[in-house]
Design a protein around this motif. Structure first.
Motif, PDB file in Angstrom:
ATOM      1  N   UNK A 187      -1.830   4.359  -2.861  1.00 59.82           N
ATOM      2  CA  UNK A 187      -0.895   3.975  -1.801  1.00 59.82           C
ATOM      3  C   UNK A 187      -1.594   3.117  -0.733  1.00 59.82           C
ATOM      4  N   UNK A 188      -2.884   3.343  -0.499  1.00 57.49           N
ATOM      5  CA  UNK A 188      -3.616   2.500   0.456  1.00 57.49           C
ATOM      6  C   UNK A 188      -3.727   1.068  -0.051  1.00 57.49           C
ATOM      7  N   UNK A 189      -4.040   0.906  -1.339  1.00 59.70           N
ATOM      8  CA  UNK A 189      -4.127  -0.456  -1.882  1.00 59.70           C
ATOM      9  C   UNK A 189      -2.752  -1.114  -1.971  1.00 59.70           C
ATOM     10  N   UNK A 190      -1.729  -0.326  -2.305  1.00 57.63           N
ATOM     11  CA  UNK A 190      -0.363  -0.866  -2.332  1.00 57.63           C
ATOM     12  C   UNK A 190      -0.006  -1.393  -0.936  1.00 57.63           C
ATOM     13  N   UNK A 191      -0.343  -0.622   0.078  1.00 58.53           N
ATOM     14  CA  UNK A 191      -0.056  -0.983   1.467  1.00 58.53           C
ATOM     15  C   UNK A 191      -0.812  -2.250   1.868  1.00 58.53           C
ATOM     16  N   UNK A 192      -2.115  -2.300   1.525  1.00 58.24           N
ATOM     17  CA  UNK A 192      -2.944  -3.464   1.856  1.00 58.24           C
ATOM     18  C   UNK A 192      -2.376  -4.741   1.242  1.00 58.24           C
ATOM     19  N   UNK A 193      -2.141  -4.706  -0.079  1.00 56.88           N
ATOM     20  CA  UNK A 193      -1.692  -5.925  -0.753  1.00 56.88           C
ATOM     21  C   UNK A 193      -0.267  -6.310  -0.349  1.00 56.88           C
ATOM     22  N   UNK A 194       0.564  -5.319  -0.065  1.00 56.02           N
ATOM     23  CA  UNK A 194       1.918  -5.615   0.401  1.00 56.02           C
ATOM     24  C   UNK A 194       1.866  -6.343   1.754  1.00 56.02           C
ATOM     25  N   UNK A 195       1.023  -5.827   2.669  1.00 56.04           N
ATOM     26  CA  UNK A 195       0.866  -6.486   3.975  1.00 56.04           C
ATOM     27  C   UNK A 195       0.293  -7.897   3.829  1.00 56.04           C
ATOM     28  N   UNK A 196      -0.494  -8.104   2.763  1.00 52.48           N
ATOM     29  CA  UNK A 196      -1.088  -9.427   2.526  1.00 52.48           C
ATOM     30  C   UNK A 196      -0.104 -10.378   1.829  1.00 52.48           C
ATOM     31  N   UNK A 197       1.121  -9.888   1.607  1.00 58.59           N
ATOM     32  CA  UNK A 197       2.162 -10.772   1.077  1.00 58.59           C
ATOM     33  C   UNK A 197       2.357 -10.716  -0.425  1.00 58.59           C
ATOM     34  N   UNK A 198       1.771  -9.714  -1.089  1.00 60.84           N
ATOM     35  CA  UNK A 198       1.892  -9.590  -2.547  1.00 60.84           C
ATOM     36  C   UNK A 198       3.145  -8.777  -2.894  1.00 60.84           C
ATOM     37  N   UNK A 199       3.782  -9.121  -4.019  1.00 61.07           N
ATOM     38  CA  UNK A 199       4.922  -8.361  -4.535  1.00 61.07           C
ATOM     39  C   UNK A 199       4.359  -7.121  -5.243  1.00 61.07           C
ATOM     40  N   UNK A 200       4.599  -5.924  -4.669  1.00 57.65           N
ATOM     41  CA  UNK A 200       3.945  -4.695  -5.167  1.00 57.65           C
ATOM     42  C   UNK A 200       4.954  -3.706  -5.759  1.00 57.65           C
ATOM     43  N   UNK A 201       4.617  -3.180  -6.943  1.00 56.86           N
ATOM     44  CA  UNK A 201       5.380  -2.088  -7.561  1.00 56.86           C
ATOM     45  C   UNK A 201       4.457  -0.884  -7.725  1.00 56.86           C
ATOM     46  N   UNK A 202       4.919   0.286  -7.284  1.00 55.38           N
ATOM     47  CA  UNK A 202       4.140   1.523  -7.432  1.00 55.38           C
ATOM     48  C   UNK A 202       4.845   2.425  -8.437  1.00 55.38           C
ATOM     49  N   UNK A 203       4.098   2.903  -9.442  1.00 57.29           N
ATOM     50  CA  UNK A 203       4.655   3.832 -10.436  1.00 57.29           C
ATOM     51  C   UNK A 203       3.964   5.189 -10.283  1.00 57.29           C
ATOM     52  N   UNK A 204       4.744   6.233 -10.069  1.00 52.76           N
ATOM     53  CA  UNK A 204       4.225   7.599  -9.884  1.00 52.76           C
ATOM     54  C   UNK A 204       4.897   8.529 -10.881  1.00 52.76           C
ATOM     55  N   UNK A 205       4.089   9.275 -11.641  1.00 47.68           N
ATOM     56  CA  UNK A 205       4.611  10.210 -12.646  1.00 47.68           C
ATOM     57  C   UNK A 205       5.435  11.332 -12.030  1.00 47.68           C
TER      58      UNK A 205
END
Length: 471
Positions: A187-205
């Motif tokens: 979730x920290x990396x998802x947050x970082x890259x999202x703030x940097x303007x990347x299109x982010x998808x998170x998959x959680x079991x």
């Protein structure tokens, strides 16, 4: 020839190992540390610290892009210079690595750089630049840590499939990023890259993001991340991952059982850790469970003189837990060696805080409301939203809340859970309270400074007893 006989040898120099070595040295023990890579271990060099530097850059970018919310005008296009962001993060890591080097010298701890392998409970060989050294000690502490777990069908290659380590020094900015796993690292990396303007998808079991947190925190975070533009898929799994020239093609099964194929430019796997306990010579010396070394409350293994701490032992796998164990074990060793002035205390796992530095931040300690009920407690729980807090509104950070959980019969604080601005700095108030075995009465009588976000901690305690003042 360098000295090879010590009171204590520590294998691994992460936040568990180097802290254990310092405490041993403070207690007058002749101490050595063995490290195969960088002093400070993963945490300082590739984990906790440099990721916070990256997240700080993303946070500043976020504020700059929202300057008008604060009545400010910033002329020109605001964009991230990826190379400079990574360079700053590496600079922070280097500074801390040098800090640990200095601490080793200051405390007269011998440093043996190289690959350490046990030849018995209290002897080891180190293969390094100086060739092979044979070391012996009265006691040995294993602090070898852990590494990222690979997906069985898609091993991290550093090009398209990344672990946290690759994600910290990207050669290029992902266009479309898949993050597998929504624990703290994912979730920290998802947050970082999202703030940097990347299109982010998170998959959680599991059925919610940050599944170890209170369900109210998970629900709030999912809503917030979705609002920030992320795609969050819970109760979902990646069935297959095919690396192509342009990226990765993922087969994802959603919560309804429907499988779809999606293309991403890059993928980060954050699905847990594997302890670094192979090839160390531990097999006959310790008991292991799924690779984790089994220890008593002071870090003892089944072999006399051999101890273990940190991520190579049972969880939670957190740097501050490793450091605390390091001190406890060092004191237990000093006591065994005849020091009558040390009084080691076993670690109380109920009082270990957890922090996740996504945006908004998450922090917690103790039992969630559901776990408290499961454990048979009759609970009183209360929540106070940041929107009722003057400082949070003034900061433009009115998103978030504090939730506290008490034992209805005794008033004991069982748990505290927060999401929002700066909560990772505030949780310590509740941790101190829990360690001192506080009840709601003391917390209610505590004067919190105004105006601070910490007042919402006070209000959540009041809310647990139907006495909140500002909602």
């Amino acid at each position: 020839m360098a000295d090879t006989n010590y009171d204590v040898i520590v294998l691994g120099s992460g936040p568990g190992g180097y802290v254990a070595a310092i405490r041993c040295a403070q207690l007058g023990l002749k101490t050595a540390i063995v490290e195969r890579e960088l002093l400070g271990g993963i945490c300082l060099n590739w984990g906790c610290i440099p990721t916070k530097a990256l997240l700080r850059s993303a946070e500043i970018l976020h504020y700059a892009q929202h300057a008008k919310d604060y009545g400010l005008k910033i002329a020109g296009k605001i964009e991230a210079d990826l190379e400079a962001v990574v360079k700053r993060s590496r600079g922070v890591a280097k500074q801390l690595n040098q800090g640990v080097t200095h601490l080793m010298k200051k405390n007269k701890i011998a440093v043996h750089m190289g690959e350490g392998t046990l030849t018995g409970p209290t002897s080891l060989t180190v293969k390094g630049e100086k060739g092979e050294e044979k070391l012996t000690a009265k006691h040995v502490i294993i602090a070898t840590g852990a590494r990222a777990r690979d997906l069985p069908f898609a091993k991290a290659d550093g090009k398209r499939v990344w672990t946290y380590r690759h994600a910290m020094t990207p050669k290029e900015m992902p266009k479309k990023l898949l993050v597998i796993g929504s624990g703290a690292i994912g979730i920290e990396f998802a947050s970082f890259y999202n703030d940097m303007g990347v299109d982010v998808t998170v998959v959680e079991m599991l059925d919610r993001v940050v599944p170890v947190e209170d369900k109210d925190v998970s629900a709030f975070l999912e809503k917030s991340l979705t609002k920030q533009g992320m795609t969050i898929m819970t109760g979902a799994g990646v069935e297959d991952l095919e690396v192509t020239d342009k990226g990765v093609r993922a087969k994802i099964k959603d919560s309804k059982g429907k499988v779809s194929e999606t293309e991403f430019s890059h993928c980060i796997t954050a699905i847990g850790i594997v302890p670094n306990t192979e090839n160390v010579g531990l097999e006959k010396l310790v008991e292991m469970d799924r690779g984790f070394i089994q220890i008593d409350d002071y870090g003892r293994t089944k072999s006399k003189g051999l101890w273990a701490i940190g991520d190579c032992t049972p969880g939670p796998w957190l740097a501050h837990k490793a450091s605390h164990e390091g001190v406890t074990t060092a004191e237990a060793i000093a006591k065994e060696l005849g020091n009558k002035d040390v009084h080691p205390h076993p670690l109380d796992r109920a009082n270990i805080p957890g922090c996740t530095y996504c945006h908004p931040q998450i922090a917690s300690v103790g039992l969630t409301e559901a776990k408290a009920k499961e454990a048979g407690y009759e609970v009183k729980a209360g929540t106070f939203p940041f929107i009722g807090n003057g400082k949070a509104i003034a900061l433009g950070e009115a998103e978030g809340f504090v939730k506290t959980v008490f034992d209805a019969k005794t008033g004991e604080l069982l748990g505290a859970h927060m999401v929002g601005a700066e909560v990772t700095e505030m949780i310590q108030g509740f941790v101190v309270g829990k360690t001192l075995e506080t009840t709601e009465a003391e917390l209610m009588q505590t004067v919190f400074p105004h105006p601070t976000i910490s007042e919402s901690m006070h209000e959540s305690v009041l809310a647990s007893y139907g006495r909140a003042l500002h909602i």
